[in-house]
Write an enzyme that holds these catalytic residues in place. Structure first.
Site, short mmCIF file in Angstrom:
data_model
loop_
_atom_site.label_atom_id
_atom_site.label_comp_id
_atom_site.label_asym_id
_atom_site.label_seq_id
_atom_site.Cartn_x
_atom_site.Cartn_y
_atom_site.Cartn_z
N HIS A 1 -6.68 -73.58 -13.49
CA HIS A 1 -6.72 -72.68 -14.38
C HIS A 1 -8.02 -72.92 -15.49
O HIS A 1 -8.99 -72.19 -15.23
CB HIS A 1 -5.56 -72.21 -14.98
CG HIS A 1 -5.73 -71.28 -16.10
ND1 HIS A 1 -6.39 -69.61 -15.90
CD2 HIS A 1 -5.50 -71.16 -17.29
CE1 HIS A 1 -6.41 -69.19 -16.83
NE2 HIS A 1 -5.72 -70.07 -17.97
N GLU B 1 -1.38 -74.76 -26.84
CA GLU B 1 -0.07 -73.90 -26.64
C GLU B 1 0.86 -74.43 -25.78
O GLU B 1 2.24 -74.14 -25.87
CB GLU B 1 -0.77 -72.57 -25.80
CG GLU B 1 0.07 -71.52 -26.22
CD GLU B 1 -0.88 -70.16 -25.76
OE1 GLU B 1 -1.79 -69.79 -26.58
OE2 GLU B 1 -0.79 -69.46 -24.87
N ASP B 2 0.57 -75.23 -24.75
CA ASP B 2 1.52 -75.79 -23.77
C ASP B 2 2.08 -77.03 -23.53
O ASP B 2 2.54 -77.67 -22.56
CB ASP B 2 1.14 -75.19 -22.14
CG ASP B 2 0.84 -73.80 -22.20
OD1 ASP B 2 1.49 -72.99 -23.10
OD2 ASP B 2 -0.02 -73.36 -21.40
N ASP C 1 -10.52 -66.18 -19.59
CA ASP C 1 -9.03 -66.30 -19.52
C ASP C 1 -8.39 -65.15 -18.84
O ASP C 1 -7.57 -64.93 -17.76
CB ASP C 1 -8.48 -66.95 -20.71
CG ASP C 1 -6.88 -67.33 -20.44
OD1 ASP C 1 -6.51 -67.75 -19.62
OD2 ASP C 1 -6.21 -66.84 -21.63
N HIS D 1 -8.31 -74.80 -23.70
CA HIS D 1 -7.67 -73.68 -24.14
C HIS D 1 -6.28 -73.48 -24.36
O HIS D 1 -5.66 -72.92 -25.01
CB HIS D 1 -8.43 -72.45 -23.64
CG HIS D 1 -7.91 -71.95 -22.45
ND1 HIS D 1 -8.40 -72.32 -21.36
CD2 HIS D 1 -7.02 -70.91 -22.27
CE1 HIS D 1 -7.65 -71.75 -20.24
NE2 HIS D 1 -6.88 -70.91 -20.96
N ASP D 2 -5.46 -74.16 -23.26
CA ASP D 2 -4.27 -74.24 -23.29
C ASP D 2 -3.34 -75.37 -23.72
O ASP D 2 -2.12 -75.50 -23.50
CB ASP D 2 -3.55 -73.61 -21.87
CG ASP D 2 -3.66 -72.19 -21.38
OD1 ASP D 2 -3.65 -71.26 -22.57
OD2 ASP D 2 -3.67 -71.67 -20.26
#
Lengths: 175, 175
Positions: B28, B56-57, B119, B52-53
């Site tokens: 992704h 967050e993850d 995104d 970018h994630d």
């Protein structure tokens, strides 16, 4: 008032036809008004949608519109009427004229932008269905115009982007 | 630098998988970076797209990113990291959290908006292909988010509008 604006536009466009479909010209402003009705709008916006091509394409003047429908509607129609036409600016080529027009349209009112977005939606759909050859010139112009119309109703901006992107994809596949 | 950011993100996401396709999660952010590459961009934007994630993850922190990749990239990743999460704001329901998030995202930098648009393009495409049931909740959120991302690269805004409008049309047909 809306009925009067529709009838006024119908008479003004007379037996003019849409370029590709050869349907009565009035069908286009009718569709533009119906698209404007799907989002928050005023009665003046609907009238201006009906009348949006009258000054550009018929002998009717902004003053005629103002006398008949008042300043608000005449103001919207004026914002929706091309300024940088071939007739008034014969020394500028199509590209330059469209550029100046886009710069002007970036500054029109939110109401006028919303009506113009409805116009882009209907015109792009029409050209894609009926004259994919013209799309090559038309699509880059519509991308620039839609960018300038940011600030108009977002739901219609989204639909305009969808139509223009569909047209762009069709062009890409042809290469 | 770009290769390092990709490898860092790959290791951080480890064996995480995308929700629907069960492909490796890194696919992704890789697609998001490739979408950003199609428009004017900086190398920092590509690195931030890969990363970018991550905050967050995964357990990686903004400070970790800053130490490894510097302030500029860490700043972009921070802008791209959700603030109003369930964990930090358990008293807010999903709708309220998404609302606050959208208000925040309307104010992020043009570069961060451009990455976020990429995104949206990849996520919306993914959900439409793989979980049309979730689309009912997702589409209104994506309309609001895309509206907030105006000001980011217009070509990507247009593509995001296209994907979201496609998803909205599919929902409409189902009713």
């Amino acid at each position: 008032m809306e009925e009067e604006a529709l009838e006024y536009a119908r008479r003004a466009h007379g037996d003019q036809q849409r370029k590709y479909t050869k349907e009565a010209y009035i069908e286009h402003p009718k569709r533009v008004a119906e698209i404007v009705r799907t989002v928050p709008h005023s009665s003046e916006m609907i009238c201006a949608a009906y009348l949006h091509d009258v000054v550009e394409d018929t002998p009717v003047s902004i003053q005629d519109i103002q006398r008949k429908f008042g300043r608000k509607i005449a103001g919207l129609v004026e914002e929706l009427t091309d300024v940088f036409t071939k007739e008034k600016y014969p020394h500028l080529n199509r590209k330059k004229r469209k550029q100046r027009e886009v710069e002007r349209q970036a500054k029109i009112s939110v109401e006028a932008k919303t009506i113009k977005l409805a116009d882009v939606i209907d015109n792009t759909h029409d050209i894609l269905e009926n004259d994919p050859g013209f799309a090559r010139r038309y699509v880059p112009e519509m991308i620039a115009l839609t960018e300038a119309l940011q600030g108009g109703n977002f739901q219609l901006l989204m639909r305009a982007c969808y139509e223009v992107e569909c047209a762009r994809k069709v062009l890409q596949q042809k290469r």
